[in-house]
Design a protein around this motif. Structure first.
Motif, PDB file in Angstrom:
ATOM      1  N   LEU A  27      58.589  31.650  57.836  1.00  0.00           N
ATOM      2  CA  LEU A  27      57.795  32.876  57.862  1.00  0.00           C
ATOM      3  C   LEU A  27      58.425  33.948  58.737  1.00  0.00           C
ATOM      4  CD1 LEU A  27      54.114  31.553  57.971  1.00  0.00           C
ATOM      5  CD2 LEU A  27      55.395  32.455  56.040  1.00  0.00           C
ATOM      6  N   ARG A  28      59.370  33.553  59.609  1.00  0.00           N
ATOM      7  CA  ARG A  28      60.054  34.575  60.419  1.00  0.00           C
ATOM      8  C   ARG A  28      60.855  35.526  59.554  1.00  0.00           C
ATOM      9  NH1 ARG A  28      63.407  32.019  65.253  1.00  0.00           N
ATOM     10  NH2 ARG A  28      63.980  30.634  63.553  1.00  0.00           N
ATOM     11  N   GLU A  29      61.281  35.056  58.387  1.00  0.00           N
ATOM     12  CA  GLU A  29      62.061  35.913  57.500  1.00  0.00           C
ATOM     13  C   GLU A  29      61.243  37.092  56.989  1.00  0.00           C
ATOM     14  OE1 GLU A  29      65.273  35.513  56.859  1.00  0.00           O
ATOM     15  OE2 GLU A  29      65.339  33.768  58.163  1.00  0.00           O
ATOM     16  N   VAL A  30      59.926  36.934  56.923  1.00  0.00           N
ATOM     17  CA  VAL A  30      59.064  38.027  56.445  1.00  0.00           C
ATOM     18  C   VAL A  30      58.186  38.538  57.577  1.00  0.00           C
ATOM     19  CG1 VAL A  30      59.042  37.376  54.016  1.00  0.00           C
ATOM     20  CG2 VAL A  30      57.413  36.311  55.577  1.00  0.00           C
ATOM     21  N   SER A  31      58.690  38.444  58.804  1.00  0.00           N
ATOM     22  CA  SER A  31      57.905  38.898  59.952  1.00  0.00           C
ATOM     23  C   SER A  31      57.636  40.403  59.896  1.00  0.00           C
ATOM     24  CB  SER A  31      58.631  38.558  61.256  1.00  0.00           C
ATOM     25  OG  SER A  31      59.928  39.151  61.287  1.00  0.00           O
ATOM     26  N   VAL A  47      56.608  41.997  57.423  1.00  0.00           N
ATOM     27  CA  VAL A  47      55.334  42.160  56.711  1.00  0.00           C
ATOM     28  C   VAL A  47      54.180  42.132  57.704  1.00  0.00           C
ATOM     29  CG1 VAL A  47      53.788  41.164  54.999  1.00  0.00           C
ATOM     30  CG2 VAL A  47      56.253  41.174  54.588  1.00  0.00           C
ATOM     31  N   GLY A  48      54.232  41.184  58.647  1.00  0.00           N
ATOM     32  CA  GLY A  48      53.172  41.091  59.640  1.00  0.00           C
ATOM     33  C   GLY A  48      53.117  42.311  60.538  1.00  0.00           C
ATOM     34  N   VAL A  49      54.292  42.812  60.942  1.00  0.00           N
ATOM     35  CA  VAL A  49      54.329  43.998  61.806  1.00  0.00           C
ATOM     36  C   VAL A  49      53.763  45.207  61.069  1.00  0.00           C
ATOM     37  CG1 VAL A  49      55.834  45.585  63.059  1.00  0.00           C
ATOM     38  CG2 VAL A  49      56.279  43.130  63.128  1.00  0.00           C
ATOM     39  N   VAL A  50      54.191  45.399  59.831  1.00  0.00           N
ATOM     40  CA  VAL A  50      53.731  46.551  59.043  1.00  0.00           C
ATOM     41  C   VAL A  50      52.231  46.466  58.778  1.00  0.00           C
ATOM     42  CG1 VAL A  50      53.878  47.648  56.771  1.00  0.00           C
ATOM     43  CG2 VAL A  50      55.962  47.014  57.983  1.00  0.00           C
ATOM     44  N   ALA A  64      50.556  38.461  56.348  1.00  0.00           N
ATOM     45  CA  ALA A  64      49.823  39.728  56.273  1.00  0.00           C
ATOM     46  C   ALA A  64      48.435  39.601  56.889  1.00  0.00           C
ATOM     47  CB  ALA A  64      49.713  40.191  54.824  1.00  0.00           C
ATOM     48  N   THR A  65      47.780  38.475  56.648  1.00  0.00           N
ATOM     49  CA  THR A  65      46.441  38.267  57.198  1.00  0.00           C
ATOM     50  C   THR A  65      46.483  38.202  58.725  1.00  0.00           C
ATOM     51  OG1 THR A  65      45.751  37.068  55.215  1.00  0.00           O
ATOM     52  CG2 THR A  65      44.432  36.753  57.199  1.00  0.00           C
ATOM     53  N   ILE A  66      47.445  37.455  59.258  1.00  0.00           N
ATOM     54  CA  ILE A  66      47.577  37.350  60.714  1.00  0.00           C
ATOM     55  C   ILE A  66      47.845  38.730  61.320  1.00  0.00           C
ATOM     56  CG2 ILE A  66      48.973  36.404  62.583  1.00  0.00           C
ATOM     57  CD1 ILE A  66      49.456  33.944  60.805  1.00  0.00           C
ATOM     58  N   GLY A  67      48.799  39.460  60.724  1.00  0.00           N
ATOM     59  CA  GLY A  67      49.127  40.781  61.244  1.00  0.00           C
ATOM     60  C   GLY A  67      47.959  41.747  61.148  1.00  0.00           C
ATOM     61  N   SER A  68      47.232  41.709  60.021  1.00  0.00           N
ATOM     62  CA  SER A  68      46.104  42.628  59.827  1.00  0.00           C
ATOM     63  C   SER A  68      44.977  42.344  60.806  1.00  0.00           C
ATOM     64  CB  SER A  68      45.594  42.522  58.388  1.00  0.00           C
ATOM     65  OG  SER A  68      46.578  42.934  57.476  1.00  0.00           O
ATOM     66  N   VAL A  69      44.693  41.074  61.046  1.00  0.00           N
ATOM     67  CA  VAL A  69      43.624  40.719  61.983  1.00  0.00           C
ATOM     68  C   VAL A  69      43.967  41.197  63.392  1.00  0.00           C
ATOM     69  CG1 VAL A  69      42.453  38.799  63.116  1.00  0.00           C
ATOM     70  CG2 VAL A  69      42.762  38.767  60.641  1.00  0.00           C
ATOM     71  N   ILE A  70      45.204  40.927  63.815  1.00  0.00           N
ATOM     72  CA  ILE A  70      45.621  41.364  65.153  1.00  0.00           C
ATOM     73  C   ILE A  70      45.574  42.887  65.261  1.00  0.00           C
ATOM     74  CG2 ILE A  70      47.561  41.460  66.771  1.00  0.00           C
ATOM     75  CD1 ILE A  70      48.408  38.712  65.722  1.00  0.00           C
ATOM     76  N   GLY A  71      46.089  43.571  64.243  1.00  0.00           N
ATOM     77  CA  GLY A  71      46.090  45.022  64.269  1.00  0.00           C
ATOM     78  C   GLY A  71      44.692  45.611  64.241  1.00  0.00           C
ATOM     79  N   LEU A  72      43.826  45.040  63.404  1.00  0.00           N
ATOM     80  CA  LEU A  72      42.447  45.528  63.312  1.00  0.00           C
ATOM     81  C   LEU A  72      41.727  45.381  64.644  1.00  0.00           C
ATOM     82  CD1 LEU A  72      40.074  46.571  61.578  1.00  0.00           C
ATOM     83  CD2 LEU A  72      39.538  44.170  61.069  1.00  0.00           C
ATOM     84  N   VAL A  73      41.849  44.209  65.263  1.00  0.00           N
ATOM     85  CA  VAL A  73      41.183  43.971  66.547  1.00  0.00           C
ATOM     86  C   VAL A  73      41.699  44.951  67.602  1.00  0.00           C
ATOM     87  CG1 VAL A  73      40.905  42.328  68.432  1.00  0.00           C
ATOM     88  CG2 VAL A  73      40.681  41.555  66.068  1.00  0.00           C
ATOM     89  N   ALA A  74      43.011  45.125  67.652  1.00  0.00           N
ATOM     90  CA  ALA A  74      43.595  46.037  68.643  1.00  0.00           C
ATOM     91  C   ALA A  74      43.122  47.476  68.412  1.00  0.00           C
ATOM     92  CB  ALA A  74      45.118  45.968  68.582  1.00  0.00           C
ATOM     93  N   GLY A  75      43.103  47.907  67.147  1.00  0.00           N
ATOM     94  CA  GLY A  75      42.688  49.276  66.846  1.00  0.00           C
ATOM     95  C   GLY A  75      41.230  49.532  67.145  1.00  0.00           C
ATOM     96  N   VAL A  81      44.645  46.153  53.229  1.00  0.00           N
ATOM     97  CA  VAL A  81      46.023  46.037  53.717  1.00  0.00           C
ATOM     98  C   VAL A  81      46.647  44.734  53.230  1.00  0.00           C
ATOM     99  CG1 VAL A  81      47.448  45.729  55.783  1.00  0.00           C
ATOM    100  CG2 VAL A  81      45.717  47.520  55.722  1.00  0.00           C
ATOM    101  N   VAL A  82      45.925  43.636  53.332  1.00  0.00           N
ATOM    102  CA  VAL A  82      46.429  42.345  52.856  1.00  0.00           C
ATOM    103  C   VAL A  82      46.668  42.404  51.344  1.00  0.00           C
ATOM    104  CG1 VAL A  82      45.948  39.891  52.627  1.00  0.00           C
ATOM    105  CG2 VAL A  82      45.291  41.093  54.721  1.00  0.00           C
ATOM    106  N   GLY A  83      45.727  43.004  50.623  1.00  0.00           N
ATOM    107  CA  GLY A  83      45.881  43.130  49.175  1.00  0.00           C
ATOM    108  C   GLY A  83      47.107  43.950  48.804  1.00  0.00           C
TER     109      GLY A  83
END
Length: 456
Positions: A13-17, A19-22, A114-125, A161-163
């Motif tokens: 999954l590091r190869e598509v990291s 995606v999580g950042v975006v 994408a789900t992990i990144g979106s959850v972290i980003g949503l909570v932070a925002g 975002v995930v979609g």
């Protein structure tokens, strides 16, 4: 290992990291803006105001733009990862894995990241917006009423975002993972795409010209004509980007010189037209948006100085225009950040995918310095094309938008040329080139030629 395991296609999954950042940036941006608009709406209801509603409507447009840029970045990033693992994927196809199984495994992996990144980003925002709200309530800037900690619209935005990430993955890899591409009818599709692009650009240009004329005559319809003209021409440019962008990149590449490193950089920059387009178009959109806003508001400020206003009115006008400019730039800048992240990721992944080619160059006599120059110049060609094209088109859009609003009040055609902002954009591009080129260049020259040639 199951046939649908993501490790079959991405390795890890590091190869598509990226995606999580975006996705984290997109969800955090949407969460912050939508929570802020909900706070202002509730405060406005208490004071019978509509600022929150206006912010929500305006922000929705910029959120959609950010999601569009994110989709381009994700599509390009995932496709680059898959292209770099082409040999492994062909081996999997030979031993019985179907294209649907490979796409399913990839989609699962991307959806997870994408789900992990979106959850972290949503909570932070949302947390950032709520903290700002608590501070403003304590200082009596906002009324002390009941607010929502997590507006449903922000949660819905994270799901979207995930979609978008999943859809971008499916679109970006439909050819790479589907086996042999079907070539029948390709010429017809290319001709149709070119025709649609030319028609849209031509029609949009007519609307922009009409907007300038309407603005000169003092018609309020001029701004709407400018808006739709801008949207239509921009759509035409995006549809025809596959043909326009590689040619522009090749043109910029010729300015880099005729050294072996420059010539190789120019070849690498346009080796894959689709990837060249997707890598560049996100930055182009971001620079165009920022330039349009700053150039347009600069035109308005310059024109306002010529109006028959008192000193107090001029100061108030300048304050309003400056505040509007920074608010709009703040709403846009996330798209530029997303595009920059994607650009750096793409450069890194493409260099990793050319490890064997770089090893062959080193074995043939290319020095480490020449390899670094090649990667840096390739980054210059791509980002420089986005910067120059965005500056030119954004200045034109901003000037026409300003003309459509105050053409009748100002002699001539107002063109805003904010030298400071342009210098900042150029400086930002230089920083992006360095950030995108140095890490992969350092990694490329750290591998010995023998080890690089051994890469399958």
């Amino acid at each position: 290992m199951k046939a649908t395991d993501y490790r079959l296609t991405t390795g890890s999954l590091r190869e598509v990291s990226t995606v999580g950042v975006v996705c984290g940036l997109s969800a955090g941006y949407a969460g912050t803006i939508l929570t802020a608009s909900d706070i202002l709406r509730r405060a406005g209801d208490d004071a019978d105001g509509g600022l929150g509603v206006i912010l929500g409507v305006v922000a929705s447009v910029f959120i959609l733009i950010a999601l569009f840029v994110a989709a381009l970045v994700i599509s390009n990033g995932v496709d680059t990862v898959i292209a770099g693992r082409r040999n492994q994927l062909e081996l999997l196809r030979l031993i019985g894995a179907s294209s649907s199984q490979l796409r399913s495994s990839l989609t699962r992996g991307v959806a997870k990241v994408a789900t992990i990144g979106s959850v972290i980003g949503l909570v932070a925002g949302v947390v950032a917006a709520d903290i700002a709200r608590v501070v403003m309530v304590s200082r009596d800037v906002l009324p002390d009423i009941r607010y929502s900690y997590l507006p449903p619209s922000a949660l819905f935005a994270a799901v979207v975002v995930v979609g978008v990430a999943v859809c971008a993955t499916l679109v970006g890899t439909r050819k790479t993972l589907s086996g042999a591409a079907v070539t029948g009818g390709r010429a017809t599709r290319v001709w149709l795409r070119h025709s649609v692009a030319v028609i849209l650009i031509g029609f949009g240009a007519l609307l922009l010209a009409g907007a300038a004329v309407l603005g000169e005559n003092g018609s309020t319809e001029g701004f709407f004509a400018a808006f739709f003209g801008t949207a239509i021409t921009a759509t035409g440019f995006l549809i025809g980007a596959r043909s326009i962008v590689p040619s522009l990149v090749a043109g910029i590449g010729r300015l880099l010189g005729r050294t072996p490193a420059a010539m190789l950089a120019r070849k690498n920059a346009v080796a894959d037209p689709a990837r060249t387009t997707r890598s560049t178009i996100g930055l182009f959109i971001g620079v165009t948006l920022v330039t349009t806003v700053i150039a347009g508001m600069t035109s308005l400020r310059t024109s306002a100085d010529r109006w028959d206003l008192t000193a107090a009115e001029l100061v108030e006008q300048e304050k309003i225009l400056s505040m509007t400019t920074w608010v709009l730039v703040g709403l846009i800048v996330i798209s530029v950040v997303i595009a920059a992240v994607g650009f750096m990721s793409t450069m890194s992944l493409t260099v990793i995918g050319r490890t064997r080619e770089i090893g062959m160059l080193r074995a043939m006599g290319f020095t480490a310095r020449q390899v670094r120059q090649t990667i840096t110049l390739e980054s210059v060609a791509l980002s420089g094309t986005a910067m120059l094209s965005g500056l030119v088109l954004g200045t034109l859009y901003g000037a026409i938008g300003s003309q459509s609003l105050i053409g009748a009040m100002t002699p001539g055609f107002p063109i805003g040329l904010p030298v400071g902002a342009f210098a900042a954009i150029v400086a930002g591009t230089v920083v992006l080139v360095v950030a995108a080129a140095l890490p992969p260049a350092r990694r490329a020259v750290s591998v010995t030629p023998i080890d690089a040639l051994a890469v399958v």
